[in-house]
Design a protein around this motif. Structure first.
Motif, PDB file in Angstrom:
ATOM      1  N   ARG A 263       0.826  -1.214   0.000  1.00 29.72           N
ATOM      2  CA  ARG A 263       0.000   0.000   0.000  1.00 29.72           C
ATOM      3  C   ARG A 263       0.863   1.268   0.000  1.00 29.72           C
ATOM      4  N   THR A 264       2.003   1.187  -0.670  1.00 32.86           N
ATOM      5  CA  THR A 264       2.827   2.386  -0.917  1.00 32.86           C
ATOM      6  C   THR A 264       1.997   3.367  -1.740  1.00 32.86           C
ATOM      7  N   ILE A 265       1.202   2.780  -2.674  1.00 33.99           N
ATOM      8  CA  ILE A 265       0.200   3.569  -3.406  1.00 33.99           C
ATOM      9  C   ILE A 265      -1.152   2.889  -3.210  1.00 33.99           C
ATOM     10  N   ARG A 266      -2.217   3.624  -3.494  1.00 36.43           N
ATOM     11  CA  ARG A 266      -3.559   3.112  -3.242  1.00 36.43           C
ATOM     12  C   ARG A 266      -3.967   2.022  -4.243  1.00 36.43           C
ATOM     13  N   ALA A 267      -3.714   2.298  -5.533  1.00 38.41           N
ATOM     14  CA  ALA A 267      -4.246   1.397  -6.560  1.00 38.41           C
ATOM     15  C   ALA A 267      -3.535   1.609  -7.891  1.00 38.41           C
ATOM     16  N   ALA A 268      -3.771   0.667  -8.816  1.00 40.94           N
ATOM     17  CA  ALA A 268      -3.294   0.813 -10.190  1.00 40.94           C
ATOM     18  C   ALA A 268      -4.407   0.401 -11.138  1.00 40.94           C
ATOM     19  N   ALA A 269      -4.483   1.089 -12.265  1.00 35.37           N
ATOM     20  CA  ALA A 269      -5.466   0.766 -13.303  1.00 35.37           C
ATOM     21  C   ALA A 269      -4.695   0.710 -14.619  1.00 35.37           C
ATOM     22  N   LEU A 270      -4.635  -0.473 -15.215  1.00 31.86           N
ATOM     23  CA  LEU A 270      -3.708  -0.727 -16.321  1.00 31.86           C
ATOM     24  C   LEU A 270      -4.435  -1.238 -17.557  1.00 31.86           C
ATOM     25  N   ASP A 271      -4.207  -0.584 -18.689  1.00 33.83           N
ATOM     26  CA  ASP A 271      -4.704  -1.140 -19.950  1.00 33.83           C
ATOM     27  C   ASP A 271      -3.607  -1.952 -20.631  1.00 33.83           C
ATOM     28  N   VAL A 272      -2.398  -1.890 -20.067  1.00 27.55           N
ATOM     29  CA  VAL A 272      -1.248  -2.563 -20.676  1.00 27.55           C
ATOM     30  C   VAL A 272      -0.415  -3.237 -19.596  1.00 27.55           C
ATOM     31  N   THR A 273       0.164  -4.382 -19.951  1.00 24.40           N
ATOM     32  CA  THR A 273       1.048  -5.118 -19.038  1.00 24.40           C
ATOM     33  C   THR A 273       2.170  -5.707 -19.895  1.00 24.40           C
ATOM     34  N   TYR A 274       3.073  -6.441 -19.275  1.00 23.18           N
ATOM     35  CA  TYR A 274       3.992  -7.260 -20.081  1.00 23.18           C
ATOM     36  C   TYR A 274       4.237  -8.559 -19.341  1.00 23.18           C
ATOM     37  N   PRO A 275       4.061  -9.718 -20.021  1.00 20.70           N
ATOM     38  CA  PRO A 275       3.495  -9.801 -21.371  1.00 20.70           C
ATOM     39  C   PRO A 275       1.987  -9.547 -21.333  1.00 20.70           C
ATOM     40  N   GLU A 276       1.364  -9.604 -22.504  1.00 14.05           N
ATOM     41  CA  GLU A 276      -0.099  -9.508 -22.611  1.00 14.05           C
ATOM     42  C   GLU A 276      -0.606 -10.758 -23.305  1.00 14.05           C
ATOM     43  N   PRO A 277      -1.483 -11.532 -22.689  1.00 16.86           N
ATOM     44  CA  PRO A 277      -1.929 -11.394 -21.296  1.00 16.86           C
ATOM     45  C   PRO A 277      -0.840 -11.845 -20.320  1.00 16.86           C
ATOM     46  N   LEU A 278      -1.007 -11.447 -19.048  1.00 16.40           N
ATOM     47  CA  LEU A 278      -0.078 -11.899 -18.010  1.00 16.40           C
ATOM     48  C   LEU A 278      -0.243 -13.395 -17.785  1.00 16.40           C
ATOM     49  N   PRO A 279       0.814 -14.092 -17.360  1.00 15.70           N
ATOM     50  CA  PRO A 279       0.634 -15.498 -16.955  1.00 15.70           C
ATOM     51  C   PRO A 279      -0.449 -15.570 -15.886  1.00 15.70           C
ATOM     52  N   ARG A 280      -1.245 -16.621 -15.928  1.00 12.80           N
ATOM     53  CA  ARG A 280      -2.416 -16.701 -15.039  1.00 12.80           C
ATOM     54  C   ARG A 280      -2.065 -16.780 -13.556  1.00 12.80           C
ATOM     55  N   ASP A 281      -0.803 -17.050 -13.247  1.00 13.04           N
ATOM     56  CA  ASP A 281      -0.420 -17.088 -11.820  1.00 13.04           C
ATOM     57  C   ASP A 281       0.302 -15.808 -11.399  1.00 13.04           C
ATOM     58  N   HIS A 282       0.242 -14.771 -12.242  1.00 15.14           N
ATOM     59  CA  HIS A 282       0.963 -13.528 -11.917  1.00 15.14           C
ATOM     60  C   HIS A 282       0.336 -12.835 -10.709  1.00 15.14           C
ATOM     61  N   PRO A 283       1.160 -12.363  -9.765  1.00 14.80           N
ATOM     62  CA  PRO A 283       0.612 -11.746  -8.541  1.00 14.80           C
ATOM     63  C   PRO A 283      -0.298 -10.533  -8.793  1.00 14.80           C
ATOM     64  N   LEU A 284      -0.071  -9.804  -9.883  1.00  8.86           N
ATOM     65  CA  LEU A 284      -0.926  -8.637 -10.180  1.00  8.86           C
ATOM     66  C   LEU A 284      -2.394  -9.044 -10.319  1.00  8.86           C
ATOM     67  N   LEU A 285      -2.625 -10.272 -10.772  1.00  7.53           N
ATOM     68  CA  LEU A 285      -4.002 -10.718 -11.024  1.00  7.53           C
ATOM     69  C   LEU A 285      -4.758 -11.032  -9.733  1.00  7.53           C
ATOM     70  N   ARG A 286      -4.025 -11.084  -8.629  1.00  3.94           N
ATOM     71  CA  ARG A 286      -4.688 -11.457  -7.371  1.00  3.94           C
ATOM     72  C   ARG A 286      -4.819 -10.303  -6.398  1.00  3.94           C
ATOM     73  N   LEU A 287      -4.418  -9.109  -6.822  1.00  4.99           N
ATOM     74  CA  LEU A 287      -4.467  -7.972  -5.909  1.00  4.99           C
ATOM     75  C   LEU A 287      -5.811  -7.252  -6.019  1.00  4.99           C
ATOM     76  N   PRO A 288      -6.422  -6.923  -4.877  1.00  7.94           N
ATOM     77  CA  PRO A 288      -7.740  -6.279  -4.923  1.00  7.94           C
ATOM     78  C   PRO A 288      -7.697  -4.832  -5.411  1.00  7.94           C
ATOM     79  N   ASN A 289      -6.509  -4.208  -5.350  1.00  8.09           N
ATOM     80  CA  ASN A 289      -6.429  -2.783  -5.701  1.00  8.09           C
ATOM     81  C   ASN A 289      -5.868  -2.558  -7.121  1.00  8.09           C
ATOM     82  N   VAL A 290      -6.196  -3.497  -8.011  1.00  7.57           N
ATOM     83  CA  VAL A 290      -5.769  -3.384  -9.412  1.00  7.57           C
ATOM     84  C   VAL A 290      -6.955  -3.611 -10.334  1.00  7.57           C
ATOM     85  N   ILE A 291      -7.030  -2.796 -11.404  1.00  6.75           N
ATOM     86  CA  ILE A 291      -7.954  -3.078 -12.505  1.00  6.75           C
ATOM     87  C   ILE A 291      -7.084  -3.278 -13.737  1.00  6.75           C
TER      88      ILE A 291
END
Length: 331
Positions: A263-291
């Motif tokens: 929680r260094t920052i509140r949230a992130a909202a991303l239309d782009v990642t690397y790679p696209e799509p992210l691997p299904r086990d990527h930690p970004l996919l499990r965070l509640p403060n990400v779109i």
């Protein structure tokens, strides 16, 4: 007979495919009057007959992939028209050395991309996705009253990259009475600044420390790769949100995961990642403060048709030996 002769007169253009994954029908209708369209699949079925005829390649969503083998099998190729502004996937000097000119589609993507930036910003600020999921959940008995969001109106918007898209984002932010800061390699004219009510920051740190929402709208270059890392995220307010509509590698993703978890920052909202799509086990996919959205910034019918029209205009100009509306020159 006359019609067939005309069809034969049209130059051949290679495209990926006509489908939801490739070109929508309205886009194909823009290409058809000017080019004999060959899909990648058709080309692979009959390369011997087609390779010497194809003069233009329309690159959409980086498809068909520009493998060296594909380039070698297109000896008559004169132009690659790229759909989109970013050409980080193209080796322009090498292509030029093969006698192939390259174009992109600036400006026509700006409105749709700026709309997407605001959509992500608003959805994240007001927790629209969480609210929707709670509202449609079959187990919901009482609607949540604890989805406290962040006020967008009157907040500070920091835009990193003040090109055509950045200006459009600023224009929209102004409609929300946001205070607008920007950081760019080159300062914009006083006129531009006044039109969108934006204040120039001499350095990025200054912008990061003051902004409630930081929107990335830069091109991907060696200089902007990893532009936002641990240090930059640590400058941001703990209540701030990072919005990325540029390219995934502009952000150090591991650093972002850490900043979101702590929680260094509140949230992130991303239309782009690397790679696209992210691997299904990527930690970004499990965070509640990400779109995360699937690199859909330009995905509207209106913008798609405008992009393809520009690709056609560029390709026709190249084949006619004329000035191209948006030729990409080597840096």
């Amino acid at each position: 007979m006359h019609h067939q002769a005309m069809a034969q007169d049209k130059p051949y253009a290679l495209i990926s495919e006509v489908s939801e994954e490739g070109y929508i029908q309205e886009a194909v209708d823009v290409i058809k009057p000017h080019f004999q369209i060959i899909t990648h699949q058709e080309f692979l079925q009959d390369p011997d007959c087609l390779s010497s005829r194809i003069q233009a390649l329309f690159l959409w969503d980086n498809k068909p992939a520009l493998e060296p083998s594909l380039l070698r099998s297109l000896p008559a190729l004169k132009v690659i028209a790229n759909g989109g502004v970013g050409i980080d996937h193209l080796d322009v000097p090498h292509l030029n050395s093969l006698g192939v000119r390259v174009s992109n589609t600036p400006h026509v993507v700006s409105n749709a991309t700026a709309d997407m930036a605001m959509g992500l910003l608003l959805a994240s600020a007001r927790r629209i996705l969480e609210g929707h999921l709670a509202s449609v959940d079959p187990n919901t008995v009482r609607l949540p009253r604890n989805l406290m969001g962040v006020e967008v109106t009157g907040s500070t918007l920091g835009i990193i990259g003040m090109g055509h898209i950045g200006l459009k984002i600023a224009q929209r932010g102004r409609g929300f009475d946001m205070k607008i800061l920007y950081y760019n390699r080159n300062r914009r004219s006083c006129e531009d600044e006044q039109t969108v009510g934006a204040l120039f920051c001499e350095n990025m740190e200054e912008l990061l420390k003051q902004s409630d929402f930081v929107v990335l709208a830069v091109n991907l270059t060696p200089e902007t790769t990893g532009l936002i890392g641990l240090k930059e995220l640590s400058f941001m307010k703990p209540t701030a949100t990072l919005v990325n509509v540029s390219r995934g590698p502009v952000v150090d993703q591991d650093a972002l995961v850490q900043a979101l978890q702590k929680r260094t920052i509140r949230a992130a909202a991303l239309d782009v990642t690397y790679p696209e799509p992210l691997p299904r086990d990527h930690p970004l996919l499990r965070l509640p403060n990400v779109i995360i959205t699937p690199h859909a910034g330009t995905d509207t019918n209106t913008t798609t048709v405008k992009m393809v029209q520009m690709m056609v205009d560029n390709a026709l100009a190249a084949l006619g030996g004329r000035h191209m509306p948006s030729e990409v020159k080597p840096l």
